[in-house]
Design an enzyme around this catalytic site. Structure first.
Site, short mmCIF file in Angstrom:
data_model
loop_
_atom_site.label_atom_id
_atom_site.label_comp_id
_atom_site.label_asym_id
_atom_site.label_seq_id
_atom_site.Cartn_x
_atom_site.Cartn_y
_atom_site.Cartn_z
N ASN A 8 0.95 -0.79 1.41
CA ASN A 8 0.58 -0.97 2.82
C ASN A 8 -0.73 -0.22 3.05
O ASN A 8 -0.74 1.00 3.13
CB ASN A 8 1.70 -0.40 3.71
CG ASN A 8 1.32 -0.40 5.18
OD1 ASN A 8 0.35 -1.06 5.58
ND2 ASN A 8 2.08 0.32 5.99
N TRP A 9 -1.81 -0.98 3.12
CA TRP A 9 -3.13 -0.34 3.23
C TRP A 9 -3.49 0.09 4.64
O TRP A 9 -4.54 0.71 4.85
CB TRP A 9 -4.21 -1.28 2.68
CG TRP A 9 -4.14 -1.45 1.20
CD1 TRP A 9 -3.39 -0.70 0.32
CD2 TRP A 9 -4.86 -2.41 0.41
NE1 TRP A 9 -3.60 -1.15 -0.95
CE2 TRP A 9 -4.49 -2.18 -0.93
CE3 TRP A 9 -5.76 -3.43 0.71
CZ2 TRP A 9 -5.02 -2.96 -1.97
CZ3 TRP A 9 -6.27 -4.19 -0.32
CH2 TRP A 9 -5.90 -3.95 -1.65
N GLU A 96 4.33 3.00 12.86
CA GLU A 96 3.05 3.18 13.57
C GLU A 96 2.92 2.15 14.69
O GLU A 96 2.37 2.44 15.75
CB GLU A 96 1.89 3.09 12.56
CG GLU A 96 1.80 4.38 11.75
CD GLU A 96 1.28 4.20 10.33
OE1 GLU A 96 0.65 3.18 10.02
OE2 GLU A 96 1.51 5.13 9.52
N GLU A 166 12.08 4.09 6.34
CA GLU A 166 10.92 4.98 6.38
C GLU A 166 11.12 6.04 7.45
O GLU A 166 10.82 5.81 8.63
CB GLU A 166 9.66 4.19 6.71
CG GLU A 166 9.28 3.16 5.68
CD GLU A 166 7.77 2.95 5.67
OE1 GLU A 166 7.16 3.18 4.62
OE2 GLU A 166 7.21 2.58 6.71
N GLY A 233 2.05 3.86 1.28
CA GLY A 233 0.80 3.91 2.03
C GLY A 233 -0.29 4.59 1.21
O GLY A 233 -0.94 3.97 0.36
N GLY A 234 -0.47 5.88 1.42
CA GLY A 234 -1.56 6.65 0.80
C GLY A 234 -1.75 6.42 -0.70
O GLY A 234 -2.87 6.21 -1.16
P1 PGA Z 1 2.73 6.92 3.09
O1 PGA Z 1 2.96 5.69 4.12
O2 PGA Z 1 3.11 6.42 1.73
O3 PGA Z 1 1.26 7.24 3.21
O4 PGA Z 1 3.61 8.03 3.56
C1 PGA Z 1 4.08 4.87 4.00
C2 PGA Z 1 4.08 3.81 5.07
O5 PGA Z 1 3.64 4.06 6.19
O6 PGA Z 1 4.54 2.68 4.84
#
Ligand code: PGA
Length: 255
Positions: A8-9, A96, A166, A233-234
């Site tokens: 997930n960018w 988010e 999550e 994400g990161g």
């Molecule tokens: P993260 O994000 O790996 O940077 O914690 C995960 C996400 O929001 O799906």
């Protein structure tokens, strides 16, 4: 059933950066063939990702979509527009979007219904905030998000669904959930799906863990029986770190 790992960018990467990333990661793909892999670029980079991933096993996902099929909805993106680029999965109800854009369970439900109707596979995100966890309401929050999002969903569609657990406090913080917490939440989700849709239908639904997943800890999540993948994400932003993570996941599930 292969685990599913999604990049997930978020609001990162131009089309040119996307092409570069996809070309780099494709070179490595035979090393993680045991893992279903997808990248979810921003809308503006879907065409670039689609072209760069042509005839690769790496799939394409989107980060969001509208609940209407088409119409006067300035700034929105409809399911058919995603399908044009070969998008197979769509993230729905990411925390988010719930917390920054005010998406509620009913909006999430409408998006899930539209995605499934269009033949897209939703990645439904659920998870508690830190305050909810401290109050001891994690289970209640997850069940409410699931029942809100899946109201009206038919059992025949449920194997197309992926649920990402999550916890909000673990996203982007470097503080991943413990494997025990992830296992308990995934087992709760699995139990909910079985009660609601029957164990045969629910058996096809994969449950991901997400929140500060990286190459060093992915193995401890994907080797948990109720977890079949991760939303990243990161650690998905650089081709090197993402491919290290995919290889580690492949090794963990092979053992
Ligand atoms: P993260 O994000 O790996 O940077 O914690 C995960 C996400 O929001 O799906």
């Amino acid at each position: 059933m292969k685990p599913i790992i999604a990049a997930n960018w978020k609001m990162h990467k131009t089309a040119a950066e996307t092409t570069e990333f996809c070309r780099a990661i494709r070179k490595e793909e035979s090393a993680f063939s045991g893992v279903e892999t997808l990248v979810c670029p921003p809308f503006t980079a879907l065409a670039a990702a689609s072209a760069a991933l042509k005839s690769s096993h790496i799939k394409l996902g989107a980060q969001n979509m509208d609940y209407e099929s088409r119409g006067a909805r300035t700034g929105e993106i409809a399911a058919f527009m995603l399908l044009e680029f070969g998008v197979e999965y769509v993230i729905i109800g990411h925390s988010e979007r719930r917390h920054q854009m005010g998406e509620d369970d009913d909006l999430v439900r409408r998006k899930i219904e539209t995605a499934l109707g269009a033949g897209l596979k939703p990645i439904l995100c659920v998870g508690e905030t830190e305050a909810e966890r401290e109050q001891g309401s994690t289970e209640q929050v997850i069940k409410k998000q699931l029942s809100g999002a899946l109201e009206g969903t038919e059992a025949q569609h449920i194997s197309s669904l992926v649920v990402a657990y999550e916890p909000v406090w673990a996203i982007g913080t470097g503080k991943a959930a413990s494997p025990e917490d992830a296992e308990n939440a995934a087992a709760l989700i699995r139990g909910y799906l079985q009660d609601r849709f029957g164990s045969v239908s629910a058996a096809g639904t994969r449950i991901q863990y997400g929140g500060s997943v990286k190459a060093e800890n992915i193995g401890s999540f994907v080797s948990l029986p109720p977890v079949q993948g991760a939303l990243v994400g990161g650690a998905s932003l650089e081709a090197d770190s993402f491919s290290a993570l995919l290889k580690a996941a492949g090794e963990a599930v092979a053992n």
